[in-house]
Design an enzyme around this catalytic site. Structure first.
Site, PDB file in Angstrom:
ATOM      1  N   ARG A 236      99.941 -24.584 -15.829  1.00 43.17           N
ATOM      2  CA  ARG A 236      99.605 -24.200 -17.196  1.00 43.17           C
ATOM      3  C   ARG A 236      99.197 -22.725 -17.167  1.00 43.17           C
ATOM      4  O   ARG A 236      98.739 -22.216 -16.127  1.00 43.17           O
ATOM      5  CB  ARG A 236      98.442 -25.037 -17.734  1.00 43.17           C
ATOM      6  CG  ARG A 236      98.725 -26.532 -17.803  1.00 43.17           C
ATOM      7  CD  ARG A 236      97.498 -27.288 -18.297  1.00 43.17           C
ATOM      8  NE  ARG A 236      97.752 -28.708 -18.408  1.00 43.17           N
ATOM      9  CZ  ARG A 236      97.495 -29.602 -17.450  1.00 43.17           C
ATOM     10  NH1 ARG A 236      96.969 -29.197 -16.301  1.00 43.17           N
ATOM     11  NH2 ARG A 236      97.756 -30.889 -17.632  1.00 43.17           N
ATOM     12  N   LYS A 261      93.091 -28.934 -16.579  1.00 43.30           N
ATOM     13  CA  LYS A 261      92.790 -29.631 -17.821  1.00 43.30           C
ATOM     14  C   LYS A 261      91.963 -30.887 -17.532  1.00 43.30           C
ATOM     15  O   LYS A 261      92.288 -31.653 -16.628  1.00 43.30           O
ATOM     16  CB  LYS A 261      94.094 -30.018 -18.532  1.00 43.30           C
ATOM     17  CG  LYS A 261      93.881 -30.505 -19.948  1.00 43.30           C
ATOM     18  CD  LYS A 261      95.198 -30.691 -20.663  1.00 43.30           C
ATOM     19  CE  LYS A 261      94.976 -31.125 -22.098  1.00 43.30           C
ATOM     20  NZ  LYS A 261      96.241 -31.305 -22.820  1.00 43.30           N
ATOM     21  N   HIS A 325     104.643 -22.338 -21.122  1.00 43.36           N
ATOM     22  CA  HIS A 325     104.603 -23.793 -20.929  1.00 43.36           C
ATOM     23  C   HIS A 325     106.002 -24.386 -20.747  1.00 43.36           C
ATOM     24  O   HIS A 325     106.150 -25.445 -20.123  1.00 43.36           O
ATOM     25  CB  HIS A 325     103.891 -24.463 -22.109  1.00 43.36           C
ATOM     26  CG  HIS A 325     103.166 -25.714 -21.705  1.00 43.36           C
ATOM     27  ND1 HIS A 325     102.013 -25.700 -20.944  1.00 43.36           N
ATOM     28  CD2 HIS A 325     103.441 -27.026 -21.935  1.00 43.36           C
ATOM     29  CE1 HIS A 325     101.598 -26.935 -20.736  1.00 43.36           C
ATOM     30  NE2 HIS A 325     102.459 -27.756 -21.322  1.00 43.36           N
ATOM     31  N   ARG A 328     106.714 -24.778 -17.126  1.00 44.03           N
ATOM     32  CA  ARG A 328     106.088 -25.990 -16.570  1.00 44.03           C
ATOM     33  C   ARG A 328     106.943 -27.225 -16.885  1.00 44.03           C
ATOM     34  O   ARG A 328     107.178 -28.062 -16.021  1.00 44.03           O
ATOM     35  CB  ARG A 328     104.682 -26.121 -17.152  1.00 44.03           C
ATOM     36  CG  ARG A 328     103.939 -27.403 -16.767  1.00 44.03           C
ATOM     37  CD  ARG A 328     102.523 -27.337 -17.328  1.00 44.03           C
ATOM     38  NE  ARG A 328     101.905 -28.646 -17.471  1.00 44.03           N
ATOM     39  CZ  ARG A 328     101.215 -29.264 -16.520  1.00 44.03           C
ATOM     40  NH1 ARG A 328     101.083 -28.712 -15.333  1.00 44.03           N
ATOM     41  NH2 ARG A 328     100.654 -30.442 -16.752  1.00 44.03           N
ATOM     42  N   HIS A 351      98.643 -34.954 -14.500  1.00 40.07           N
ATOM     43  CA  HIS A 351      98.562 -35.864 -15.649  1.00 40.07           C
ATOM     44  C   HIS A 351      97.660 -37.055 -15.326  1.00 40.07           C
ATOM     45  O   HIS A 351      97.734 -37.609 -14.229  1.00 40.07           O
ATOM     46  CB  HIS A 351      99.950 -36.397 -16.024  1.00 40.07           C
ATOM     47  CG  HIS A 351     100.811 -35.385 -16.710  1.00 40.07           C
ATOM     48  ND1 HIS A 351     102.185 -35.525 -16.813  1.00 40.07           N
ATOM     49  CD2 HIS A 351     100.510 -34.214 -17.332  1.00 40.07           C
ATOM     50  CE1 HIS A 351     102.679 -34.470 -17.462  1.00 40.07           C
ATOM     51  NE2 HIS A 351     101.681 -33.676 -17.785  1.00 40.07           N
ATOM     52  N   TYR A 360     109.540 -36.789 -19.523  1.00 36.15           N
ATOM     53  CA  TYR A 360     110.597 -35.962 -18.929  1.00 36.15           C
ATOM     54  C   TYR A 360     111.870 -36.758 -18.650  1.00 36.15           C
ATOM     55  O   TYR A 360     112.935 -36.169 -18.487  1.00 36.15           O
ATOM     56  CB  TYR A 360     110.084 -35.273 -17.660  1.00 36.15           C
ATOM     57  CG  TYR A 360     108.968 -34.303 -17.966  1.00 36.15           C
ATOM     58  CD1 TYR A 360     109.231 -33.103 -18.635  1.00 36.15           C
ATOM     59  CD2 TYR A 360     107.650 -34.598 -17.636  1.00 36.15           C
ATOM     60  CE1 TYR A 360     108.210 -32.222 -18.949  1.00 36.15           C
ATOM     61  CE2 TYR A 360     106.619 -33.722 -17.953  1.00 36.15           C
ATOM     62  CZ  TYR A 360     106.907 -32.535 -18.611  1.00 36.15           C
ATOM     63  OH  TYR A 360     105.886 -31.672 -18.939  1.00 36.15           O
TER      64      TYR A 360
END
Length: 376
Positions: A236, A261, A325, A328, A351, A360
């Protein structure tokens, strides 16, 4: 033996005071016990009995209904944070430095203080401040703590009329709830505020050729390393600018991401190509603390990273709008197309849930390769 009754505690606020709201189904014993509580009042607005919110009164409720009714506190005590964006520096200094109109109602100091203490990212802080200030300036004539569900709902309806996106509406709800539930310590006060359904948008992905073209069109070795790291490590933007020199582990060929995150640490891949370029960059630029530094050894800005990616994409004659982004997203998609396991990609991206990573599969080309087109 008679079945235990049920009462539910809620957070209420009116007449500039905090109250404990008590919801229950009509029952003679429960009603009699409520009358014995300290100064119970009926709130027409909230359609429930309430007493002043004090530790003594809360204890009185538990003592009074022990063995008679189960006290549901799921809406009263903290069970989870409103949001988990603690991946930044918590810098709120820009809010107090800016110029505003004389009649503008700024964010309360305690709101900014809580954002800073929780170390929210700069983008989350900007969004929270913007939407909360829009809300409190929409009701300039009213005291902030007197605002209730009806005011919030009317504000959100106005946003809908102005064609705000679902993500903007959700962010506005988060910003408002942050004040009442975190700053004012009234968790789950707004239990009847409906949220719009989250938009299920597919990630925008670049081809490998487009990524290579962007890298080839960077201005210098520093910019090249920035673009290469964003893509090859699946970082990120906030994670990239927070990287320190010590986070590059050349022995294990890994990049350490600290405080990503949700304030989570993780390791991701270090490309041999990137390592060679980083060594060239290090000799030329000699960074001191952060891997990428701006003027006077200051941390590199998020805006600068965005500008580097955007300019390189334009020079590469890529027509779509390219953001950091997207690199990524492209990293994850290209790994999936190369046969990497979804669980491995989840770990590399940081995640929480595999469901987030599964998005994805909807854009990876190999998902469609074995399907024969009916026209052919």
């Amino acid at each position: 033996m008679e079945k235990l009754q049920n009462i539910t505690l809620r957070h209420l606020y009116f007449n500039e005071e905090k109250y404990i709201g008590i919801q229950f189904y009509p029952h003679k014993v429960v009603q009699a016990l409520i009358k014995e509580l300290p100064e119970p009042k009926w709130s027409k607005e909230h359609n429930m009995v309430c007493i002043k919110n004090t530790p003594q009164n809360l204890t009185a409720i538990f003592n009074k209904f022990k063995g008679v009714a189960w006290v549901n506190c799921s809406y009263f005590f903290k069970n989870r944070p409103v949001n988990t964006h603690g991946d930044g520096s918590g810098d709120v200094s820009w809010v107090e430095k800016r110029r505003t109109a004389k009649d503008y109602r700024p964010c309360p100091h305690e709101y900014l203080q809580k954002l800073a203490l929780k170390k929210y990212s700069s983008s989350t802080i900007r969004s929270y401040v913007m939407y909360f200030e829009r809300f409190i300036n929409h009701y300039k004539h009213l005291e902030i703590n007197s605002l209730n569900e009806l005011h919030i709902r009317a504000f959100l309806e106005q946003m809908v009329k102005n064609k705000s996106s679902n993500s903007a509406l959700n962010m506005a709800v988060n910003a408002i709830k942050f004040y009442f539930e975190i700053v004012q310590d009234m968790p789950n006060r707004f239990y009847e505020i409906e949220r719009p359904n989250k938009e299920q948008k597919l990630p925008k992905v670049l081809s490998k050729e487009e990524v290579k073209a962007i890298i080839a069109n960077t201005n210098n070795i520093k910019h090249r390393c920035i673009v290469e790291l964003l893509y090859s490590a699946g970082l990120r933007r906030s994670e990239l600018i927070n990287l320190k020199i010590s986070d590059i582990n050349s022995d294990r060929m890994m990049v350490r991401v600290e405080g990503g995150k949700g304030n989570k640490d993780r390791f991701t891949l270090l490309s041999a190509t990137v390592l060679a370029n980083l060594r060239r960059y290090f000799v030329q630029c000699k960074p001191k603390t952060y891997l990428f530094e701006g003027v006077g050894e200051a941390q590199y800005s998020a805006a600068s990273v965005k500008a580097i990616v955007s300019k390189a994409a334009k020079k590469a004659k890529i027509l779509k709008l390219v953001s950091p982004h997207m690199l990524r997203h492209s990293f994850a998609t290209h790994l999936l197309e190369s046969g990497a396991d979804l669980r491995q990609i989840q770990i590399l991206l940081g995640h929480n849930s595999l469901k987030t990573t599964e998005i994805y599969t909807h854009v990876a080309s190999h998902t469609f390769n074995n399907i024969k087109n009916p026209l052919d």
